[in-house]
Write a protein that holds these residues in place. Structure first.
Motif, short mmCIF file in Angstrom:
data_model
loop_
_atom_site.label_atom_id
_atom_site.label_comp_id
_atom_site.label_asym_id
_atom_site.label_seq_id
_atom_site.Cartn_x
_atom_site.Cartn_y
_atom_site.Cartn_z
N PHE A 246 10.57 -3.21 -1.12
CA PHE A 246 9.62 -2.21 -1.86
C PHE A 246 9.60 -1.16 -0.89
CE2 PHE A 246 5.42 -0.83 -2.97
CZ PHE A 246 5.52 -0.91 -4.58
N THR A 247 9.72 -1.09 0.22
CA THR A 247 9.61 -0.06 1.21
C THR A 247 10.83 1.00 0.99
OG1 THR A 247 8.28 -1.05 2.97
CG2 THR A 247 9.46 0.95 3.55
N VAL A 248 12.05 0.19 0.73
CA VAL A 248 13.18 0.95 0.58
C VAL A 248 13.15 1.74 -0.68
CG1 VAL A 248 15.77 0.71 0.30
CG2 VAL A 248 14.67 -0.48 2.14
N GLY B 104 7.71 11.60 5.09
CA GLY B 104 7.41 10.81 4.04
C GLY B 104 8.04 9.58 4.12
N VAL B 105 9.30 9.32 4.73
CA VAL B 105 10.09 8.23 4.96
C VAL B 105 9.43 7.48 6.09
CG1 VAL B 105 12.30 7.11 5.73
CG2 VAL B 105 12.28 8.97 4.16
N MET C 132 8.81 -10.60 4.26
CA MET C 132 9.48 -9.50 4.78
C MET C 132 10.58 -8.97 3.92
SD MET C 132 7.93 -8.81 7.68
CE MET C 132 8.91 -7.40 8.20
N ALA C 133 11.29 -10.00 3.27
CA ALA C 133 12.37 -9.36 2.43
C ALA C 133 11.75 -8.58 1.42
CB ALA C 133 13.25 -10.63 2.07
N SER D 155 0.89 -1.21 -0.12
CA SER D 155 0.12 0.23 0.15
C SER D 155 0.85 1.09 0.03
CB SER D 155 -0.85 0.01 1.24
OG SER D 155 -1.87 -0.95 1.12
N GLY D 156 2.08 1.22 -0.03
CA GLY D 156 3.12 2.29 -0.01
C GLY D 156 2.76 3.12 -1.13
N LEU D 157 2.67 2.95 -2.20
CA LEU D 157 2.51 3.66 -3.34
C LEU D 157 1.30 4.54 -3.35
CD1 LEU D 157 3.75 4.38 -6.08
CD2 LEU D 157 2.62 2.67 -7.17
#
Length: 583
Positions: free
Chosen positions: A560-562, A519-520, A554-555, A441-443
């Motif tokens: 994707f979060t990074v 944002g981060v 988790m990997a 959901s980050g995007l």
């Protein structure tokens, strides 16, 4: 690039700060605002025209002082706007002049160099060579002659308002600001700066072109001797010095200047305006003729500006360097269009194989059409994917297929009207989870407002379930209904639905705070919420599968979060809810 010790319009250079402050919802502050004598000056990035500018923020009244009469302020603002129309190679270009509440904003050319005050502080004895002084005098005189021909007075000529760029070009700035300063309650009579004002300006009498000629003569005197002859703590003390004339005499400080240069400058420095010359050329031409070659002076100033100030480290010059997006402003649009096109084509591929048959050529043509349409307008990606899936279901035929088509088009049509058409990356936020082995959901949190992001995060999970079920059932309606019913019976499906929406909403709420750090933090919070929603129910049922399930998930989620955090850092602060802007 400005040196750390350089200034813009007389303001000491600010320390770098996080690029999170916006002026007029358009200009991103690149360096922290620093107080000047009247107003503040910031170096900013114009996000619309992709260029660096200098913005002077001018308070229209002194803090705690009486209100300025509206008529007086309007006249001062009118004169400032008129001054902004001057276009001359030796005048700092003014791009815009805006008022907003109690402040005015003068958006002007960013001069890459030093002002004369800083340059005099850098050179030995605060003295320029004769050639350098001749170049400064010729340039400022040309600027004043042009302004006077157009009916504009400067009224605050001083070294801090004379800029010198890296090529040695001299530019005069802050036209019309002295009048505005006076109306708003700053400075002395008719604005100006003590030490450079003639008597008529100090006492509030009528001023004209001869006022500017006097101030320019003081600047020339300072360039040749290293000191301002009329500098004083107060206007009254400066007036006393003006009445007795400059001390010591120019010929005593520099005997080579005795004669025409000294006589011309003393005429321009007469306390009574009626005894001064009436045209700035009458000051500049005889003095320049005796001082030397202005062109050699320009080359010398070019060399001086390029020399680092004492104590400056060369690597610090990069503090204000344009970032990746400033050097390549086209990059965000290309990336976001490409992401949306890839997502739309990948989601449409299984449906197009059903609709167009097993032949590869029609499928490739269909994929190319989807990608091209999405590139042309990124919000089209999600509707095209929904239509492709609906067509694939319709091909199977039957009442169940018709109901599924109508439900799909109705749900995602409503989403598109509310959120999907407003942001260019909304389609990618909806379709990308279909292509990932785990929810994301980050995007949605990065590119949408909180409510739209929450809705998109939840619907993205539903769309992912429908997409995976269609693939597994080969778009056969009966098998599809069975798979969807089985998924609906699983509690984890509803938990994931809720956490996807909550994660996107929380991420967007932090991103909309407008800073890179927020944002981060929003992306990290999104990761934690999704991890809890995805792993929590499973671990409660069977703790033995932690290693098998958690490690790959988790990997991928962390990776994707990074990536999204890197995008957040490169893109800079959020535009505070202005959906549809390039990220």
């Amino acid at each position: 690039m400005l040196y750390p010790s350089s200034t813009q319009n007389g303001v000491t250079p600010p320390r770098p700060q996080p690029a999170e402050q916006m002026i007029l919802n358009r200009y991103r502050v690149l360096s922290s605002n620093t107080e000047g004598g009247f107003g503040t000056v910031n170096v900013c990035w114009d996000t619309r025209l992709q260029r660096r500018v200098a913005i002077k923020t001018i308070p229209l009244r002194v803090s705690g002082g009486p209100a300025v009469p509206v008529s007086t302020l309007d006249e001062a603002l009118s004169e400032a706007r008129t001054s902004s129309l001057l276009a001359h190679p030796n005048i700092v270009t003014v791009y815009d002049f805006e008022t907003d509440g109690n402040d005015s904003y003068l958006v002007m050319e960013y001069v890459d160099g030093l002002n004369l005050a800083d340059l005099l502080a850098r050179v030995e004895g605060g003295v320029l060579t004769f050639d350098e002084t001749a170049h400064v005098l010729r340039s400022v005189a040309a600027a004043l002659a042009f302004a006077h021909e157009n009916g504009v007075l400067h009224l605050d000529i001083k070294p801090a308002n004379i800029m010198i760029d890296r090529s040695g070009t001299v530019k005069l700035g802050d036209f019309g600001m002295a009048t505005l300063a006076s109306a708003a309650g700053y400075g002395g009579a008719r604005g100006g700066t003590v030490g450079y004002m003639p008597p008529e300006q100090i006492v509030g009498d009528l001023v004209d072109e001869r006022t500017d000629i006097f101030s320019l003569a003081v600047v020339v005197w300072q360039c040749l001797t290293g000191s301002c002859p009329f500098s004083a703590p107060t206007a009254d003390l400066s007036l006393q010095k003006l009445e007795r004339g400059p001390i010591p005499a120019l010929s005593k400080v520099e005997p080579a200047l005795a004669g025409m240069v000294e006589e011309t400058l003393l005429t321009a420095l007469e306390p009574k305006a009626s005894q001064r010359m009436v045209a700035v050329e009458d000051l500049a031409e005889p003095v320049i003729a005796y001082l030397g070659d202005p062109q050699e002076g320009k080359e010398s100033l070019h060399d001086l500006i390029d020399q680092p100030a004492p104590g400056d480290e060369p690597e610090e010059d990069g503090v204000d360097a344009p970032g990746l997006l400033e050097r390549a402003p086209w990059l965000p649009a290309v990336v976001e269009r490409g992401i949306c096109a890839v997502c739309a084509a990948a989601v449409c591929l299984p449906a197009l194989r059903v609709v167009l048959g097993a032949d590869v050529t029609p499928t490739l043509v269909g994929l190319a059409a989807v990608a091209a349409a999405t590139c042309a307008w990124p919000p089209l990606g999600a509707p095209l994917a929904a239509v492709a899936m609906a067509l694939a279901l319709a091909v199977a035929g039957g009442a169940e297929a018709l109901a599924a088509c109508l439900a799909l088009l109705l749900i995602y049509g409503a989403w598109w009207v509310y959120a999907g058409r407003k942001a260019k990356l909304a389609s990618a936020a909806l379709l990308l989870p279909c292509l990932l082995p785990a929810p994301s959901s980050g995007l949605a949190g990065l590119c949408l407002t909180p409510l739209a992001a929450g809705l998109t995060g939840a619907l993205a999970w539903l769309f992912r379930l429908a997409f995976r079920a269609c693939q597994a059932a080969a778009f056969e309606p009966g098998a599809l209904v069975g798979l969807l019913a089985s998924a609906a019976a699983e509690p984890t499906s509803w938990v994931t639905l809720a956490t996807c929406g909550l994660a996107a909403l929380a991420c967007s709420a932090l991103c909309q705070r407008g800073s890179v750090a927020a944002g981060v933090a929003g992306q990290v919070l999104c990761l934690l919420v999704l991890a809890c929603g995805q792993l929590g129910p499973t671990l409660m049922e069977n703790a033995d599968i932690w290693t098998a399930l958690a490690t790959p998930y988790m990997a991928l989620a962390i990776l994707f979060t990074v990536i999204l955090c890197i995008v957040t850092v490169l893109a800079g602060p959020s535009s505070q809810g202005q959906e549809g802007d390039d990220f």
